[in-house]
Design an enzyme around this catalytic site. Structure first.
Site, PDB file in Angstrom:
ATOM      1  N   GLY A  10      34.165  12.888  23.938  1.00 40.08           N
ATOM      2  CA  GLY A  10      32.785  13.097  24.397  1.00 40.08           C
ATOM      3  C   GLY A  10      32.479  12.185  25.574  1.00 40.08           C
ATOM      4  O   GLY A  10      31.322  11.819  25.824  1.00 40.08           O
ATOM      5  N   GLY A  13      29.660  12.640  28.270  1.00 39.59           N
ATOM      6  CA  GLY A  13      28.268  12.765  27.827  1.00 39.59           C
ATOM      7  C   GLY A  13      27.406  11.588  28.247  1.00 39.59           C
ATOM      8  O   GLY A  13      27.863  10.658  28.912  1.00 39.59           O
ATOM      9  N   GLY A  16      28.619   8.669  26.213  1.00 37.87           N
ATOM     10  CA  GLY A  16      30.081   8.626  26.328  1.00 37.87           C
ATOM     11  C   GLY A  16      30.569   8.059  27.654  1.00 37.87           C
ATOM     12  O   GLY A  16      31.515   7.268  27.693  1.00 37.87           O
ATOM     13  N   ARG A  35      38.627  18.190  27.967  1.00 38.49           N
ATOM     14  CA  ARG A  35      38.594  19.490  27.279  1.00 38.49           C
ATOM     15  C   ARG A  35      38.515  20.644  28.279  1.00 38.49           C
ATOM     16  O   ARG A  35      37.620  20.681  29.115  1.00 38.49           O
ATOM     17  CB  ARG A  35      37.384  19.567  26.341  1.00 38.49           C
ATOM     18  N   LYS A 138      25.395  13.268  10.025  1.00 37.67           N
ATOM     19  CA  LYS A 138      26.124  12.019  10.293  1.00 37.67           C
ATOM     20  C   LYS A 138      26.660  11.434   8.984  1.00 37.67           C
ATOM     21  O   LYS A 138      27.735  10.829   8.961  1.00 37.67           O
ATOM     22  CB  LYS A 138      25.244  11.024  11.052  1.00 37.67           C
TER      23      LYS A 138
HETATM   24  P1  NDP Z   1      25.624  14.569  24.909  1.00 35.71           P
HETATM   25  O1  NDP Z   1      24.675  15.674  24.656  1.00 35.71           O
HETATM   26  O2  NDP Z   1      25.590  13.924  26.244  1.00 35.71           O
HETATM   27  O3  NDP Z   1      27.076  15.150  24.610  1.00 35.71           O
HETATM   28  C1  NDP Z   1      28.174  14.289  24.431  1.00 35.71           C
HETATM   29  C2  NDP Z   1      29.455  15.045  24.434  1.00 35.71           C
HETATM   30  O4  NDP Z   1      29.577  15.895  23.306  1.00 35.71           O
HETATM   31  C3  NDP Z   1      29.693  15.992  25.594  1.00 35.71           C
HETATM   32  O5  NDP Z   1      29.943  15.295  26.776  1.00 35.71           O
HETATM   33  C4  NDP Z   1      30.874  16.768  25.080  1.00 35.71           C
HETATM   34  O6  NDP Z   1      32.103  16.120  25.321  1.00 35.71           O
HETATM   35  C5  NDP Z   1      30.676  16.724  23.574  1.00 35.71           C
HETATM   36  N1  NDP Z   1      30.481  18.096  23.107  1.00 35.71           N
HETATM   37  C6  NDP Z   1      29.384  18.865  23.232  1.00 35.71           C
HETATM   38  N2  NDP Z   1      29.640  20.081  22.746  1.00 35.71           N
HETATM   39  C7  NDP Z   1      30.925  20.076  22.316  1.00 35.71           C
HETATM   40  C8  NDP Z   1      31.765  21.036  21.706  1.00 35.71           C
HETATM   41  N3  NDP Z   1      31.340  22.257  21.447  1.00 35.71           N
HETATM   42  N4  NDP Z   1      33.027  20.669  21.388  1.00 35.71           N
HETATM   43  C9  NDP Z   1      33.475  19.423  21.636  1.00 35.71           C
HETATM   44  N5  NDP Z   1      32.717  18.492  22.227  1.00 35.71           N
HETATM   45  C10 NDP Z   1      31.463  18.806  22.535  1.00 35.71           C
HETATM   46  O7  NDP Z   1      25.468  13.459  23.764  1.00 35.71           O
HETATM   47  P2  NDP Z   1      24.627  12.120  23.746  1.00 35.71           P
HETATM   48  O8  NDP Z   1      25.335  11.083  24.525  1.00 35.71           O
HETATM   49  O9  NDP Z   1      23.212  12.430  24.071  1.00 35.71           O
HETATM   50  O10 NDP Z   1      24.665  11.743  22.183  1.00 35.71           O
HETATM   51  C11 NDP Z   1      25.673  10.947  21.606  1.00 35.71           C
HETATM   52  C12 NDP Z   1      25.155  10.287  20.327  1.00 35.71           C
HETATM   53  O11 NDP Z   1      24.046   9.459  20.642  1.00 35.71           O
HETATM   54  C13 NDP Z   1      24.672  11.258  19.266  1.00 35.71           C
HETATM   55  O12 NDP Z   1      25.129  10.818  18.006  1.00 35.71           O
HETATM   56  C14 NDP Z   1      23.162  11.180  19.335  1.00 35.71           C
HETATM   57  O13 NDP Z   1      22.534  11.419  18.106  1.00 35.71           O
HETATM   58  C15 NDP Z   1      22.949   9.774  19.800  1.00 35.71           C
HETATM   59  N6  NDP Z   1      21.718   9.631  20.598  1.00 35.71           N
HETATM   60  C16 NDP Z   1      20.897   8.565  20.333  1.00 35.71           C
HETATM   61  C17 NDP Z   1      19.737   8.373  21.077  1.00 35.71           C
HETATM   62  C18 NDP Z   1      18.884   7.192  20.811  1.00 35.71           C
HETATM   63  O14 NDP Z   1      17.817   7.059  21.403  1.00 35.71           O
HETATM   64  N7  NDP Z   1      19.312   6.301  19.957  1.00 35.71           N
HETATM   65  C19 NDP Z   1      19.364   9.286  22.157  1.00 35.71           C
HETATM   66  C20 NDP Z   1      20.316  10.336  22.384  1.00 35.71           C
HETATM   67  C21 NDP Z   1      21.449  10.491  21.611  1.00 35.71           C
HETATM   68  P3  NDP Z   1      32.982  16.256  26.661  1.00 35.71           P
HETATM   69  O15 NDP Z   1      32.703  14.995  27.414  1.00 35.71           O
HETATM   70  O16 NDP Z   1      34.378  16.353  26.179  1.00 35.71           O
HETATM   71  O17 NDP Z   1      32.527  17.480  27.382  1.00 35.71           O
HETATM   72  C1  GO6 Z   2      14.213  12.154  21.355  1.00 42.07           C
HETATM   73  C2  GO6 Z   2      17.548  10.251  18.992  1.00 42.07           C
HETATM   74  C3  GO6 Z   2      17.155   8.989  18.566  1.00 42.07           C
HETATM   75  C4  GO6 Z   2      18.572  10.893  18.282  1.00 42.07           C
HETATM   76  C5  GO6 Z   2      11.626  13.622  23.691  1.00 42.07           C
HETATM   77  C6  GO6 Z   2      19.168  10.312  17.189  1.00 42.07           C
HETATM   78  C7  GO6 Z   2      11.956  15.164  21.875  1.00 42.07           C
HETATM   79  C8  GO6 Z   2      11.303  14.825  23.065  1.00 42.07           C
HETATM   80  C9  GO6 Z   2      11.205  12.217  25.552  1.00 42.07           C
HETATM   81  O1  GO6 Z   2      14.955  13.374  18.302  1.00 42.07           O
HETATM   82  O2  GO6 Z   2      17.457  13.492  22.243  1.00 42.07           O
HETATM   83  O3  GO6 Z   2      17.405   7.164  17.022  1.00 42.07           O
HETATM   84  O4  GO6 Z   2      10.933  13.369  24.837  1.00 42.07           O
HETATM   85  O5  GO6 Z   2      19.293   8.488  15.680  1.00 42.07           O
HETATM   86  O6  GO6 Z   2      10.361  15.634  23.628  1.00 42.07           O
HETATM   87  C10 GO6 Z   2      16.270  12.222  19.875  1.00 42.07           C
HETATM   88  C11 GO6 Z   2      15.550  12.827  21.079  1.00 42.07           C
HETATM   89  C12 GO6 Z   2      16.891  10.874  20.181  1.00 42.07           C
HETATM   90  C13 GO6 Z   2      15.327  12.119  18.715  1.00 42.07           C
HETATM   91  C14 GO6 Z   2      16.360  12.713  22.323  1.00 42.07           C
HETATM   92  C15 GO6 Z   2      13.228  13.103  21.960  1.00 42.07           C
HETATM   93  C16 GO6 Z   2      12.564  12.764  23.148  1.00 42.07           C
HETATM   94  C17 GO6 Z   2      12.913  14.306  21.333  1.00 42.07           C
HETATM   95  C18 GO6 Z   2      17.742   8.402  17.487  1.00 42.07           C
HETATM   96  C19 GO6 Z   2      18.751   9.080  16.774  1.00 42.07           C
HETATM   97  C20 GO6 Z   2      16.456   6.396  17.701  1.00 42.07           C
END
Ligand code: NDP
Ligand code: GO6
Length: 311
Positions: A10, A13, A16, A35, A138
């Site tokens: 990933g 991403g 990532g 991929r 998860k």
């Molecule tokens: P992205 O949406 O950016 O996707 C990450 C990667 O997932 C992609 O780059 C791709 O890998 C891989 N992927 C997507 N679809 C497929 C598929 N069909 N098959 C295989 N690989 C796939 O992810 P995020 O970086 O946003 O999220 C990563 C983690 O962070 C998640 O667990 C999410 O819950 C968490 N998160 C937490 C947030 C927070 O505020 N704490 C906010 C956002 C996310 P490839 O590079 O190979 O194409």
């Molecule tokens: C937050 C997230 C946070 C994912 C928005 C997993 C809707 C919105 C800014 O749903 O992807 O912990 O506007 O464990 O309109 C999620 C999304 C982020 C939460 C972003 C979001 C933002 C949703 C997590 C987690 C803090």
């Protein structure tokens, strides 16, 4: 101590790509899964080439080819997954079960970091539907890791700045509001905010640390434990402009779910837990499980600094 070899899955991403860079920066031999399924996404292509230029090795592989995953995993000591878990982008947390199978068969991996990087799913059993699925899935991955007895570290990274800070925790936008800001309840519930680059830095720090083996590590930088009101005040000070505050009760906030699409319903539930319930700060974290205590040498980004990019 010799540096670990790291495979990032990933890697193109949102989080990532930062993990790839952090792994290189910390001197690890870094492999990135490449991929073919990305189709004609030229942005991913460019990122992959930029990683190679920075010293990473690209490994071809596919989630529909078990052998390819086993071969990729066999090249390294550590696997970090950053598969997407966000419902309005793609959502593929359960795909990691294939990765767990590959790691189990390969048998050489000393540490696996599955894609977590948010709220601790083990603490979210009470979460509201439909957002609960994020945590349930998860936990399914965690159980598979446990059953396969794969050495692991779970990273609870709290709130990424891009989704929660730049917008002063307003939903459906990534920019700070110009005039009006919506406060959740009285706006005093404490949450925890992180610069995404720091999330990656700390995550990579844990991979060869015996103290983090089979543990959940929380990223809870003391100066980044803030209420929504404190965040708004930081922005007002930086921008020199006062915002008009409006508040929304928990009940009214949850009622918004009705008219929204699925992805927003997930978000509303998550925001509720964070900003009304206080799920990120209503429990103690021991120093041995808190990243800034484990790695005091990392100078983490404070949120007033983070906010400067929005000026
Ligand atoms: P992205 O949406 O950016 O996707 C990450 C990667 O997932 C992609 O780059 C791709 O890998 C891989 N992927 C997507 N679809 C497929 C598929 N069909 N098959 C295989 N690989 C796939 O992810 P995020 O970086 O946003 O999220 C990563 C983690 O962070 C998640 O667990 C999410 O819950 C968490 N998160 C937490 C947030 C927070 O505020 N704490 C906010 C956002 C996310 P490839 O590079 O190979 O194409
Ligand atoms: C937050 C997230 C946070 C994912 C928005 C997993 C809707 C919105 C800014 O749903 O992807 O912990 O506007 O464990 O309109 C999620 C999304 C982020 C939460 C972003 C979001 C933002 C949703 C997590 C987690 C803090």
């Amino acid at each position: 101590m010799g540096k670990s070899k790291v495979l990032v899955v990933g890697g193109t991403g949102f989080i990532g790509k930062r993990i790839v860079r952090a792994s290189l920066a910390q001197g690890h031999e870094t492999y990135v899964l490449q991929r073919r399924e990305v189709g004609v996404d030229v942005e991913k292509l460019e990122l992959l080439f930029s990683f190679r230029k920075a010293g990473a090795r690209l490994v071809e592989g596919s989630f529909s080819d078990h052998r390819s995953l086993v071969d990729a995993v066999k090249l390294v000591d550590v696997v970090i997954s950053a598969m997407s878990g966000v419902h309005f982008r793609s959502h593929n947390i359960l795909m990691q079960l294939k990765l767990v199978e590959a790691i189990k068969e390969a048998g050489n991996v000393k540490r696996f970091l599955p894609s977590e990087f948010g709220m601790d799913p083990a603490r979210m059993g009470h979460a509201l539907e439909p957002g609960k699925v994020t945590f349930d899935e998860k936990m399914v991955v965690r159980r598979a890791i446990g059953e396969a007895q794969i050495p692991h570290t779970y990273i609870s990274a709290n709130c990424f700045g891009a989704y929660f800070v730049g917008n002063l925790a307003q939903m459906a936008t990534l920019f700070p509001p110009k005039d009006n800001v919506l406060l959740y309840g009285d706006g005093t519930v404490k949450a925890v905010f992180l610069d995404e680059d720091d999330v990656a830095t700390y995550a990579v720090k844990t991979i060869d640390d015996p103290r983090t083996l089979n543990k959940t590590i929380y990223l809870r930088p003391p100066e980044n434990i803030l209420s929504q009101t404190e965040l708004v005040q930081m922005w007002e000070k930086l921008s020199g402009k006062e915002l008009t505050k409006h508040t929304i009760s928990a009940q009214d906030f949850l009622a918004l779910m009705k008219e929204r699409d699925y992805a927003e319903q997930v978000g509303i539930g998550h925001f509720y837990h964070i900003f009304y319930e206080g799920c990120l700060t209503n429990f103690e974290v021991q120093d041995e499980q808190e990243a800034t205590k484990l790695y005091p040498e990392v100078d983490y980004t404070r949120m007033d600094d983070y906010l400067k990019r929005y000026l």
